[in-house]
Write a protein that holds these residues in place. Structure first.
Motif, short mmCIF file in Angstrom:
data_model
loop_
_atom_site.label_atom_id
_atom_site.label_comp_id
_atom_site.label_asym_id
_atom_site.label_seq_id
_atom_site.Cartn_x
_atom_site.Cartn_y
_atom_site.Cartn_z
N GLN A 27 73.61 -6.85 50.23
CA GLN A 27 74.45 -5.96 50.97
C GLN A 27 73.81 -4.63 51.33
N PRO A 28 74.22 -4.32 52.58
CA PRO A 28 73.26 -2.95 52.91
C PRO A 28 73.52 -1.92 52.01
N LEU A 29 72.26 -1.40 51.35
CA LEU A 29 72.08 -0.18 50.62
C LEU A 29 72.30 1.13 51.49
N ASP A 30 71.94 1.08 52.68
CA ASP A 30 71.87 1.99 53.68
C ASP A 30 71.70 1.34 55.15
N ASP A 31 71.44 2.10 56.02
CA ASP A 31 71.44 1.57 57.56
C ASP A 31 70.16 0.92 57.67
N ASP A 32 68.99 1.02 56.72
CA ASP A 32 67.76 0.41 56.83
C ASP A 32 67.52 -0.73 55.97
N PRO A 69 64.42 -4.98 54.21
CA PRO A 69 64.52 -4.14 55.34
C PRO A 69 65.50 -5.01 56.32
N LEU A 70 66.21 -4.25 57.09
CA LEU A 70 67.35 -4.56 58.17
C LEU A 70 66.92 -4.08 59.32
N GLN A 71 65.89 -3.56 59.62
CA GLN A 71 65.36 -3.13 60.93
C GLN A 71 63.84 -3.31 60.88
N ASP A 72 63.42 -3.58 62.36
CA ASP A 72 61.78 -3.27 62.27
C ASP A 72 61.33 -2.28 62.16
#
Length: 156
Positions: free
Chosen positions: A42-47, A65-68
């Motif tokens: 699950q997302p920990l935060d936006d990143d 990581p969810l973002q480059d």
């Protein structure tokens, strides 16, 4: 660019399934009744997303990581990270098809687990302790309290 959580988790599982079949095949620390699985990401935060990676040789808490361009520890670099009220020592990693991520060892080797349901239940219990309950599964190994410093028989 924001990356799909499902795609990131699938890539992690695929990479470790390949590692299990190639680099780890036949090694004595590989538990024959366990398989690669990803649990509770699950997302920990936006990143960054947080979840558990179960393999036949180890169980790791993973920051994915969810973002480059999200800053992660360099490969092999260690760093403490607070997850909820607990601190874990993560190590930077990189796998083909996944990219950079960070992993904190929860169990290694995996000999104390009877089977895959027991390993998955323990992974879920770890996440429950860190962020609240997940849907129930099967009973955890009796030593799970050791992970969070509780003695067997002591209440949580």
């Amino acid at each position: 660019m924001i990356l799909s959580l499902a795609d990131r988790v699938e890539a992690l599982a695929r990479a470790y399934a390949h590692i299990a079949a190639a680099r780890m095949a036949g090694l004595p620390m590989v538990h024959p009744r366990l398989a690669v699985a990803t649990v509770g990401f699950q997302p920990l935060d936006d990143d960054v997303a947080l979840g558990v990676l179960v393999t036949p040789w180890c169980m790791n808490l993973v920051r994915l990581p969810l973002q480059d361009g999200v800053a992660t520890l360099a490969v092999g670099q260690a760093g403490a990270r607070d997850i909820g009220a607990r601190r874990f020592d993560f190590i930077g990693a990189r796998e083909s098809g996944v990219g950079a991520f960070e992993a904190a060892s929860l169990f290694s080797p995996m000999a104390e687990f009877a089977d895959q349901p027991a390993a998955l239940a323990t992974a879920e219990e770890v996440l429950k302790q860190l962020r609240g309950p997940l849907p129930p599964r099967v009973a955890q190994p009796a030593r799970r309290g050791f992970l969070f410093g509780r003695r067997e028989g002591a209440s949580a």
